[in-house]
Design a protein around this motif. Structure first.
Motif, PDB file in Angstrom:
ATOM      1  N   SER A  49      -3.643   5.770  35.309  1.00  0.00           N
ATOM      2  CA  SER A  49      -5.041   5.321  35.224  1.00  0.00           C
ATOM      3  C   SER A  49      -6.040   6.472  35.257  1.00  0.00           C
ATOM      4  CB  SER A  49      -5.349   4.353  36.374  1.00  0.00           C
ATOM      5  OG  SER A  49      -4.458   3.259  36.359  1.00  0.00           O
ATOM      6  N   HIS A  64       1.075   4.135  38.693  1.00  0.00           N
ATOM      7  CA  HIS A  64      -0.118   3.461  38.158  1.00  0.00           C
ATOM      8  C   HIS A  64      -1.361   4.328  38.346  1.00  0.00           C
ATOM      9  CE1 HIS A  64      -3.085   0.357  37.322  1.00  0.00           C
ATOM     10  NE2 HIS A  64      -3.643   0.608  38.497  1.00  0.00           N
ATOM     11  N   THR A  65      -1.436   4.996  39.485  1.00  0.00           N
ATOM     12  CA  THR A  65      -2.578   5.888  39.753  1.00  0.00           C
ATOM     13  C   THR A  65      -2.599   7.029  38.759  1.00  0.00           C
ATOM     14  OG1 THR A  65      -2.472   5.348  42.113  1.00  0.00           O
ATOM     15  CG2 THR A  65      -3.684   7.328  41.485  1.00  0.00           C
TER      16      THR A  65
END
Length: 314
Positions: A46, A42-43
């Motif tokens: 994003s 997710h990091t």
């Protein structure tokens, strides 16, 4: 002798309790692993700046590969624990992907070490295939090479005469397709070759970068970081190689502890398959300061501890 004198009901109950305990150990452990990996992915998703670096792209690929390998491993473990049988035609793809992802792990480590080597020695004239926009060529090559062993396994596979590939239920284990002595020998040779090549690549890049640190007067910090990264890849390789210690550990445990074979197999599975796969990406990912800071912001309990000034600075 104790098992022979126990009533059948007690033996069955003891076995059921053993299965429940093993499942209750593996599932929470896997959930924690999956949460950490999904947080990292997710990091990356994003913050697009991570995809401007070949190193982070390869690391993302390693996360996806290790997640798939862990997922397949836990799924096969649950099938064995639950004595779930199904036709070989459905079992074979699971075993194929499990073996391919296992072989892929050391190859990714070799590629990441070579990426650090290329970044240090060719910072301005990096080969096209190692640039972020073309790194998919390296990834595709790694996947093709990692599929060699399972492909040969299936070519040499000879099911028993009473086993119909499409209809006969079997317990989905590697022994189902890897029963021939030729297959076993080929697998040992290929595994040894895979890990030997990776070890040579990591050792080569380590020595070259180490020699470079003595020559360079400028940018010694980045070279030193690259050196530490290569050392970490060597440690990750050692973690991956622990899966081949099964025969040794089983012999040592049998000599000192009178455990059942199924308990020894579970201990080996947890300590030398699951645990290294869990530690390897976490050690590498949490060591990276930029990734670690972005991950802290994604976790609610850590987000409140980050001061606005520090968040702006990062």
């Amino acid at each position: 002798m104790q098992n022979l004198t126990e009533p059948p009901g007690n033996a069955t109950s003891t076995k059921n309790v053993s299965i429940i305990v093993k499942v209750c150990v593996v599932i929470p452990f896997f959930c924690v692993f999956l949460y950490c990996i999904l947080l990292m992915l997710h990091t990356f998703a994003s913050h697009r700046q991570f995809f401007d670096s070949s190193r982070y792209i390869l690391f993302t690929y390693m996360l996806v590969n290790d997640t798939l390998q862990m997922l397949l491993s836990v799924l096969l473990f649950l099938f064995v624990m639950g004595s779930v049988n199904f036709p070989l035609v459905f079992c074979a793809p699971l075993l194929f992907l499990s073996t391919a992802t296992f072989q892929n792990s050391p190859l990714i480590l070799a590629a990441m070490s070579l990426e650090r080597y290329v970044a240090i020695f060719y910072p301005l004239h990096r080969p096209v295939s190692w640039r972020p926009e073309r790194i998919w060529v390296i990834i595709l090559s790694l996947w093709i090479v990692s599929c060699i062993l399972p492909t040969v396994d299936f070519i040499l596979m000879r099911p028993k005469a009473d086993v119909d590939v499409l209809s006969t239920p079997v317990l989905c284990k590697t022994a189902v397709i890897n029963s021939s002595p030729i297959q076993t020998l080929f697998k040992v040779v290929m595994n040894g070759l895979f890990f030997a090549v990776v070890a040579v690549v990591i050792l080569f890049t380590y020595i070259r970068i180490l020699l470079e640190t003595r020559k360079m007067r400028q940018d010694r910090v980045s070279v030193s970081k690259a050196l530490h990264t290569v050392v970490l890849h060597g440690f990750q390789l050692l973690l991956s190689m622990t899966a081949f210690t099964f025969p040794i550990t089983e012999s040592l445990i049998v000599l000192h502890i009178s455990w059942l074979q199924e308990h020894i197999a579970f201990l080996n599975y947890f300590c030398f398959v699951l645990l290294p796969r869990f530690l390897s990406p976490l050690i590498y990912g949490l060591r990276d300061e930029s990734l670690r800071n972005h991950m802290k912001r994604a976790v609610p309990c850590c987000r409140a501890r980050i001061s606005p000034h520090k968040a702006t600075k990062n």
